[in-house]
Design a protein around this motif. Structure first.
Motif, short mmCIF file in Angstrom:
data_model
loop_
_atom_site.label_atom_id
_atom_site.label_comp_id
_atom_site.label_asym_id
_atom_site.label_seq_id
_atom_site.Cartn_x
_atom_site.Cartn_y
_atom_site.Cartn_z
N VAL A 30 0.85 -1.21 0.00
CA VAL A 30 0.00 0.00 0.00
C VAL A 30 0.88 1.25 0.00
O VAL A 30 0.60 2.24 -0.68
CB VAL A 30 -0.97 -0.01 1.21
N ARG A 31 1.97 1.19 0.76
CA ARG A 31 2.85 2.37 0.85
C ARG A 31 3.63 2.64 -0.43
O ARG A 31 3.81 3.79 -0.82
CB ARG A 31 3.85 2.16 2.00
N THR A 32 4.11 1.59 -1.08
CA THR A 32 5.12 1.80 -2.12
C THR A 32 4.65 1.55 -3.55
O THR A 32 5.28 2.03 -4.49
CB THR A 32 6.34 0.88 -1.88
N ASP A 33 3.56 0.81 -3.72
CA ASP A 33 3.13 0.44 -5.07
C ASP A 33 1.98 1.35 -5.52
O ASP A 33 0.84 1.18 -5.09
CB ASP A 33 2.71 -1.04 -5.07
N LYS A 34 2.31 2.32 -6.38
CA LYS A 34 1.29 3.32 -6.80
C LYS A 34 0.10 2.66 -7.49
O LYS A 34 -1.04 3.07 -7.34
CB LYS A 34 1.94 4.35 -7.74
N GLN A 35 0.39 1.64 -8.29
CA GLN A 35 -0.67 0.94 -9.02
C GLN A 35 -1.61 0.25 -8.03
O GLN A 35 -2.83 0.31 -8.14
CB GLN A 35 -0.04 -0.10 -9.96
N TYR A 36 -1.00 -0.41 -7.04
CA TYR A 36 -1.82 -1.12 -6.05
C TYR A 36 -2.61 -0.11 -5.21
O TYR A 36 -3.76 -0.38 -4.82
CB TYR A 36 -0.98 -2.02 -5.13
N PHE A 37 -2.01 1.05 -4.94
CA PHE A 37 -2.74 2.03 -4.14
C PHE A 37 -4.03 2.47 -4.83
O PHE A 37 -5.03 2.74 -4.18
CB PHE A 37 -1.86 3.25 -3.80
N LYS A 38 -4.00 2.52 -6.17
CA LYS A 38 -5.24 2.85 -6.91
C LYS A 38 -6.34 1.85 -6.58
O LYS A 38 -7.49 2.20 -6.38
CB LYS A 38 -4.97 2.84 -8.42
N ARG A 39 -5.94 0.57 -6.54
CA ARG A 39 -6.91 -0.47 -6.19
C ARG A 39 -7.39 -0.31 -4.74
O ARG A 39 -8.58 -0.42 -4.45
CB ARG A 39 -6.28 -1.86 -6.40
N PHE A 40 -6.45 -0.03 -3.85
CA PHE A 40 -6.78 0.20 -2.44
C PHE A 40 -7.85 1.30 -2.32
O PHE A 40 -8.86 1.15 -1.64
CB PHE A 40 -5.51 0.59 -1.67
N LEU A 41 -7.60 2.39 -3.03
CA LEU A 41 -8.50 3.53 -2.99
C LEU A 41 -9.90 3.16 -3.49
O LEU A 41 -10.91 3.54 -2.91
CB LEU A 41 -7.91 4.67 -3.84
N GLU A 42 -9.93 2.40 -4.58
CA GLU A 42 -11.22 1.99 -5.14
C GLU A 42 -12.01 1.12 -4.17
O GLU A 42 -13.22 1.23 -4.07
CB GLU A 42 -11.01 1.21 -6.45
N GLU A 43 -11.30 0.26 -3.45
CA GLU A 43 -11.99 -0.66 -2.54
C GLU A 43 -12.40 0.03 -1.23
O GLU A 43 -13.40 -0.33 -0.63
CB GLU A 43 -11.10 -1.87 -2.22
N ILE A 44 -11.60 0.99 -0.80
CA ILE A 44 -11.86 1.62 0.49
C ILE A 44 -12.94 2.70 0.38
O ILE A 44 -13.72 2.91 1.29
CB ILE A 44 -10.54 2.22 1.09
N THR A 45 -12.96 3.41 -0.75
CA THR A 45 -14.03 4.41 -0.93
C THR A 45 -15.20 3.67 -1.57
O THR A 45 -15.06 3.05 -2.61
CB THR A 45 -13.57 5.57 -1.83
N VAL A 46 -16.34 3.76 -0.95
CA VAL A 46 -17.48 2.95 -1.38
C VAL A 46 -18.13 3.60 -2.59
O VAL A 46 -18.45 4.78 -2.57
CB VAL A 46 -18.51 2.86 -0.23
N ASN A 47 -18.32 2.83 -3.64
CA ASN A 47 -18.89 3.40 -4.87
C ASN A 47 -20.18 2.67 -5.25
O ASN A 47 -20.29 2.06 -6.29
CB ASN A 47 -17.88 3.30 -6.01
N VAL A 48 -21.14 2.74 -4.35
CA VAL A 48 -22.44 2.11 -4.62
C VAL A 48 -23.39 3.22 -5.01
O VAL A 48 -23.66 4.12 -4.23
CB VAL A 48 -22.97 1.39 -3.36
N THR A 49 -23.89 3.17 -6.22
CA THR A 49 -24.77 4.25 -6.67
C THR A 49 -25.66 3.75 -7.79
O THR A 49 -25.41 2.69 -8.36
CB THR A 49 -23.90 5.46 -7.16
N GLU A 50 -26.73 4.46 -8.06
CA GLU A 50 -27.56 4.14 -9.24
C GLU A 50 -28.29 5.40 -9.68
O GLU A 50 -28.40 6.36 -8.91
CB GLU A 50 -28.55 3.00 -8.94
N MET A 51 -28.77 5.40 -10.91
CA MET A 51 -29.48 6.58 -11.40
C MET A 51 -30.86 6.67 -10.75
O MET A 51 -31.53 5.66 -10.57
CB MET A 51 -29.60 6.53 -12.93
N PHE A 52 -31.24 7.88 -10.39
CA PHE A 52 -32.54 8.15 -9.77
C PHE A 52 -32.79 7.26 -8.54
O PHE A 52 -33.90 6.82 -8.29
CB PHE A 52 -33.68 8.02 -10.80
N ARG A 53 -31.71 7.02 -7.80
CA ARG A 53 -31.83 6.25 -6.55
C ARG A 53 -32.76 6.99 -5.59
O ARG A 53 -32.62 8.19 -5.41
CB ARG A 53 -30.44 6.10 -5.93
#
Length: 272
Positions: free
Chosen positions: A57-80
């Motif tokens: 997580v500290r050193t691998d920039k590519q992996y950190f992108k994945r970390f960020l995607e998983e840690i920030t919740v992205n559950v959404t839908e149109m006209f929810r």
């Protein structure tokens, strides 16, 4: 058990690393929910030790992108929550329609479904031409998806039902073209949007808005951080502007709540 591998102290160490090395501050997020997501990611990616996970997580920039995607919740839908959009359509946007120009902030916009839903309602009220939607998120890779305005066709049946229940005036398919497995939304909608990264925890107010939507983001923050974000919104909403939250969120315990009046039954407040 994985939950024994990562304890609260290690979660804090990891979050301090993230702040120090990448500039993202998750320290005031709700501890239980962030720990749950960290443990889930650790298990998914088969790390053999916390030390290895921390180092990656500290050193691998590519992996950190994945970390960020998983840690920030992205559950959404149109006209929810269609009744929420019906209230925007009937009670809020017609009032803002009397303004010469409407500035709206969708905070924590994720992959953009909410911004596109809003643009469709504005278009149907003949207000899109004099509106600008600022759609922000902490996570750059979801913003890339949002800019494209492309959503899986398999979601469109649900989105279309939500749209009709929210008081939609057209056939929903008028707003997109189907392309293999994706629906691409009309560029006349995205032409009125500005997408940019913004961190609700550490970034400042960047404009004055008549309407701010921040729905289903604050449930992941602790009380103190929620209040900090409400203060940020308060300094970003002009007098008589509106703040809209998610169905499980409320202004109630915030010290300045009395300066806002709730609009009917929905989680929408007007600044007095």
């Amino acid at each position: 058990m994985i939950s024994d591998v990562i304890d609260n102290e290690q979660v804090e160490i990891l979050l301090n690393d993230v702040l120090e090395n990448h500039g993202y501050d998750f320290l005031e997020y709700s501890p239980a929910s962030i720990k749950r997501r960290i443990i889930r990611l650790y298990g998914l990616d088969n790390f053999v030790s916390f030390a290895e996970f921390r180092y990656t997580v500290r050193t691998d920039k590519q992996y950190f992108k994945r970390f960020l995607e998983e840690i920030t919740v992205n559950v959404t839908e149109m006209f929810r929550d269609p009744s929420f959009y019906r209230s925007l359509r009937n009670d809020v946007l017609p009032v803002l329609g009397t303004y010469p120009f409407i500035r709206i902030w969708v905070a924590g916009c994720s992959t953009g479904e909410e911004a596109y839903s809003l643009a469709i309602v504005l278009k149907e009220l003949n207000l899109l031409h004099k509106s600008l939607i600022y759609a922000t998120d902490i996570n750059p890779s979801v913003l890339e998806k949002a800019k494209k305005g492309m959503f899986p066709l398999t979601y469109l049946k649900q989105y279309s039902e939500n749209y009709l229940q929210s008081g939609g005036l057209k056939d929903f398919s008028a707003y997109y073209t189907a392309n293999y497995s994706l629906a691409k939304f009309d560029e006349s909608l995205s032409s009125k949007m500005i997408f940019s990264t913004h961190n609700l925890v550490s970034d400042h107010s960047f404009n004055e808005f008549q309407l701010i939507l921040c729905r289903n983001v604050l449930i992941y923050f602790d009380k103190e951080l929620q209040h900090k974000v409400f203060n940020l919104f308060d300094s970003s909403i002009e007098k008589l502007g509106y703040l809209a939250l998610g169905s499980k969120e409320s202004l109630e315990f915030w010290p300045k709540a009395r300066e806002y009046k709730r609009v009917k039954m929905e989680k929408i407040w007007r600044k007095l």
